[in-house]
Enzyme design. Structure first.
Site, PDB file in Angstrom:
ATOM      1  CE  LYS A 229      54.995   6.017 -37.586  1.00 25.37           C
ATOM      2  NZ  LYS A 229      53.839   6.977 -37.515  1.00 25.37           N
ATOM      3  CG  ASN A 230      55.776   9.951 -39.548  1.00 20.69           C
ATOM      4  OD1 ASN A 230      55.094   8.902 -39.392  1.00 20.69           O
ATOM      5  ND2 ASN A 230      55.825  10.904 -38.700  1.00 20.69           N
TER       6      ASN A 230
ATOM      7  CB  CYS B  46      43.977   9.792 -32.215  1.00 21.01           C
ATOM      8  SG  CYS B  46      45.962   9.689 -31.906  1.00 21.01           S
TER       9      CYS B  46
ATOM     10  NE  ARG C 103      47.278  12.928 -34.706  1.00 25.06           N
ATOM     11  CZ  ARG C 103      48.260  12.053 -34.876  1.00 25.06           C
ATOM     12  NH1 ARG C 103      48.231  11.076 -34.160  1.00 25.06           N
ATOM     13  NH2 ARG C 103      49.147  12.197 -36.059  1.00 25.06           N
TER      14      ARG C 103
ATOM     15  CG  ASP D  81      56.171  12.142 -34.017  1.00 28.06           C
ATOM     16  OD1 ASP D  81      55.192  12.359 -33.215  1.00 28.06           O
ATOM     17  OD2 ASP D  81      56.236  11.609 -35.022  1.00 28.06           O
TER      18      ASP D  81
ATOM     19  NE  ARG E 244      50.717   3.122 -35.128  1.00 26.37           N
ATOM     20  CZ  ARG E 244      50.804   4.341 -34.830  1.00 26.37           C
ATOM     21  NH1 ARG E 244      50.709   4.606 -33.411  1.00 26.37           N
ATOM     22  NH2 ARG E 244      50.714   5.270 -35.632  1.00 26.37           N
TER      23      ARG E 244
HETATM   24  C1  UD1 Z   1      52.105  14.003 -38.565  1.00 28.81           C
HETATM   25  C2  UD1 Z   1      53.027  12.762 -38.219  1.00 28.81           C
HETATM   26  C3  UD1 Z   1      52.937  12.516 -36.652  1.00 28.81           C
HETATM   27  C4  UD1 Z   1      53.398  13.890 -36.100  1.00 28.81           C
HETATM   28  C5  UD1 Z   1      52.757  14.808 -36.594  1.00 28.81           C
HETATM   29  C6  UD1 Z   1      53.462  16.201 -35.792  1.00 28.81           C
HETATM   30  C7  UD1 Z   1      52.713  11.142 -40.243  1.00 28.81           C
HETATM   31  C8  UD1 Z   1      52.102  10.022 -40.728  1.00 28.81           C
HETATM   32  N1  UD1 Z   1      52.579  11.339 -38.795  1.00 28.81           N
HETATM   33  O1  UD1 Z   1      50.898  13.614 -38.060  1.00 28.81           O
HETATM   34  O2  UD1 Z   1      53.916  11.290 -36.442  1.00 28.81           O
HETATM   35  O3  UD1 Z   1      53.335  13.619 -34.684  1.00 28.81           O
HETATM   36  O4  UD1 Z   1      52.861  15.099 -37.930  1.00 28.81           O
HETATM   37  O5  UD1 Z   1      54.654  16.252 -36.312  1.00 28.81           O
HETATM   38  O6  UD1 Z   1      53.356  11.766 -40.848  1.00 28.81           O
HETATM   39  N2  UD1 Z   1      45.475  19.614 -36.814  1.00 28.81           N
HETATM   40  C9  UD1 Z   1      44.364  20.505 -36.992  1.00 28.81           C
HETATM   41  N3  UD1 Z   1      43.643  20.638 -38.044  1.00 28.81           N
HETATM   42  C10 UD1 Z   1      43.938  19.556 -39.277  1.00 28.81           C
HETATM   43  C11 UD1 Z   1      45.230  19.137 -38.996  1.00 28.81           C
HETATM   44  C12 UD1 Z   1      46.030  19.043 -38.076  1.00 28.81           C
HETATM   45  O7  UD1 Z   1      43.686  21.091 -35.925  1.00 28.81           O
HETATM   46  O8  UD1 Z   1      43.235  19.663 -40.121  1.00 28.81           O
HETATM   47  C13 UD1 Z   1      46.284  20.016 -35.695  1.00 28.81           C
HETATM   48  C14 UD1 Z   1      46.167  18.498 -35.039  1.00 28.81           C
HETATM   49  O9  UD1 Z   1      45.188  18.154 -34.177  1.00 28.81           O
HETATM   50  C15 UD1 Z   1      47.706  18.569 -34.175  1.00 28.81           C
HETATM   51  C16 UD1 Z   1      48.573  19.559 -35.049  1.00 28.81           C
HETATM   52  O10 UD1 Z   1      47.866  20.189 -36.001  1.00 28.81           O
HETATM   53  O11 UD1 Z   1      47.535  18.963 -33.048  1.00 28.81           O
HETATM   54  C17 UD1 Z   1      49.546  18.769 -35.920  1.00 28.81           C
HETATM   55  O12 UD1 Z   1      48.867  17.754 -36.494  1.00 28.81           O
HETATM   56  P1  UD1 Z   1      49.690  17.274 -38.040  1.00 28.81           P
HETATM   57  O13 UD1 Z   1      50.902  18.202 -38.436  1.00 28.81           O
HETATM   58  O14 UD1 Z   1      48.842  17.263 -38.932  1.00 28.81           O
HETATM   59  O15 UD1 Z   1      49.907  15.899 -37.942  1.00 28.81           O
HETATM   60  P2  UD1 Z   1      49.841  14.557 -38.559  1.00 28.81           P
HETATM   61  O16 UD1 Z   1      49.759  14.910 -40.229  1.00 28.81           O
HETATM   62  O17 UD1 Z   1      48.443  13.921 -38.127  1.00 28.81           O
END
Ligand code: UD1
Length: 418
Positions: free
Chosen positions: A22-23, A116, A121, A304, A396
């Site tokens: 998925k990711n 969420c 996030r 995850d 999902r």
């Molecule tokens: C992706 C995965 C999700 C997984 C996560 C962490 C996909 C579609 N989803 O989500 O399944 O749980 O990685 O492995 O690939 N953060 C910030 N600022 C930002 C971006 C992120 O503070 O601009 C923080 C988030 O709030 C969170 C952490 O960084 O606490 C990790 O987020 P991130 O690695 O960005 O996860 P996703 O890409 O949303």
């Protein structure tokens, strides 16, 4: 509303095959917007998140056709358009079109993703990166707007190795002028898959899988054909489910190198794990031992898989500590596991899990995707009937989950209610 009923106590045995990740597919679908030419994606899982991402790129004018487990995407008529809140609310990852839109059309207007269930996030790292490449960002009335008449390469250091920010910035940089260097990036296998797809399209990217990625901008990309990597979280979920029922099974397609942290924990708990080129065999004969576990960016233990490992630990021998260091609010499943008799104490991002001899079936409610998987695992190991509400979360991210678990001998069925 649908409920998943599970009669626990049956050992999972046999062979099960994992679907495409998925990711990995979600950012790759967004990446097709970077070209005017058709792309063919193979090994595409049949998931709600994939359908919603399909709707997002259709909204932008691309043609999306599903044929079996392949996806044909023709982005030739795609244009820069707003992405509405209805879609960003349903799929947070729809923000992955920001990078491609900015790169190809030099602007985007995308509704801010809603709150969420697993935490706030924010998108600050994505936006700071776009700004460093020359974009002007405005946030107003629930939308994020960016314009960049001339997107240029930049040297960007991420404060945290965010998966989504790494992917969005890679996609923004491929058509930018000059060289972009991204530092302290996420190293997940899905980032490597995105690099491989973009390079097949004619991009010049190197370094994915390590903590610095270098992207040399090109003027145009072509279409490409690509097979999506197997889903390591789905594979890990099956390994934990088999371990939870003290069963033995081969998880076909699971890539040992993508699951090293999960395998290490399962071995530490006492499971036998045999790694093969085409999958992973797991067998558990005795009661497992409690372990400590901290979620970390890849290659650390994946957030995850945290809910699933917590479910497994509820009946292990002894006390283990789980630290959730990625998301601030990812323990909803703990309260539900406690309804089933688990002994779990939560303090902020720390969970202390003391194993009990057995869980007992109960009605429980899932609030998010992996939390739902944890409750299914708990139901498989519990005595009696567990009814999991909120199973739509499973759709999902797990393709044909019930069918696959049934093929391993699980007793479970879905039931619709008014
Ligand atoms: C992706 C995965 C999700 C997984 C996560 C962490 C996909 C579609 N989803 O989500 O399944 O749980 O990685 O492995 O690939 N953060 C910030 N600022 C930002 C971006 C992120 O503070 O601009 C923080 C988030 O709030 C969170 C952490 O960084 O606490 C990790 O987020 P991130 O690695 O960005 O996860 P996703 O890409 O949303």
């Amino acid at each position: 509303m649908e409920i998943l009923n599970i009669v626990g106590g049956y050992k999972l045995e046999g062979e099960v095959e994992v679907s495409g990740a998925k990711n990995a597919i979600l950012p790759i679908m967004a990446a097709t917007l970077l070209t005017r030419h058709p792309c063919y994606l193979e090994g595409v899982p049949d998931l709600i998140d994939v359908k919603v991402m399909g709707e997002v790129i259709k909204t932008l004018g691309a043609e999306v056709k599903k044929e079996g487990d392949s996806l044909y995407i023709d982005p030739s008529l795609a244009e820069e358009k707003e992405v509405q809140p209805e879609l960003t609310r349903r799929l947070r990852a729809s923000n992955l079109v920001m990078g491609p839109l900015l790169s190809r059309w030099h602007r985007f207007r995308v509704a801010y993703p809603g709150g969420c269930a697993i935490g706030a996030r924010p998108l600050d790292l994505h936006l700071k990166g776009f700004a460093a490449m020359g974009a002007t960002i405005r946030e107003s009335q629930g939308f994020i707007e960016a314009t960049a008449p001339r997107l240029h390469g930049a040297d960007i250091h991420l404060d945290f190795p965010s998966v989504g920010a790494t992917e969005n910035l890679m996609m923004a940089a491929v058509l930018a002028e000059g060289v972009t260097v991204l530092r302290n990036v996420a190293r997940e296998p899905e980032i490597v898959d995105l690099q491989n797809f973009l390079n097949k399209m004619g991009a010049r990217i190197q370094g994915a899988g390590q903590d610095v990625i270098r992207i040399e901008g090109v003027s145009e990309l072509r279409g490409a054909r690509h097979r999506i990597i197997p889903d390591r979280i789905e594979a890990g979920t099956f390994l934990v489910a088999v371990a939870a029922t003290r069963g033995k099974a081969f998880v076909k397609g699971a890539q040992p190198e993508h699951l090293a942290a999960v395998i290490a924990k399962l071995q530490e708990m006492g499971a036998y794990v045999g790694c093969k080129k085409d999958g992973i065999y797991l067998e558990v004969t005795n009661r497992l031992q409690a372990v400590d576990c901290k979620t970390l960016p890849y290659p650390g233990f994946p957030t995850d898989m945290q809910p699933q490992i917590m479910a497994l630990m509820t009946t292990a021998q002894g006390t283990g500590i789980i630290i959730e260091s990625i998301f601030e609010n990812r323990f909803h499943h703990a309260a539900e596991l406690k309804r089933m008799g688990a002994d779990i104490k939560i303090e902020g991002r720390i969970a202390v899990v003391t194993g009990v001899p057995a869980l007992s079936g109960a009605p429980v409610e899932a609030r998010d995707l992996r939390g739902a998987a944890a409750l299914v695992i708990a139901g498989l190991m519990a005595q009696g009937l567990t009814s999991v509400e909120g199973v739509q979360h499973l759709d999902r991210g797990y393709e044909r989950l019930e069918e696959k678990l049934q093929s391993l001998g699980a007793k479970l069925w879905r039931e619709g209610t008014e």
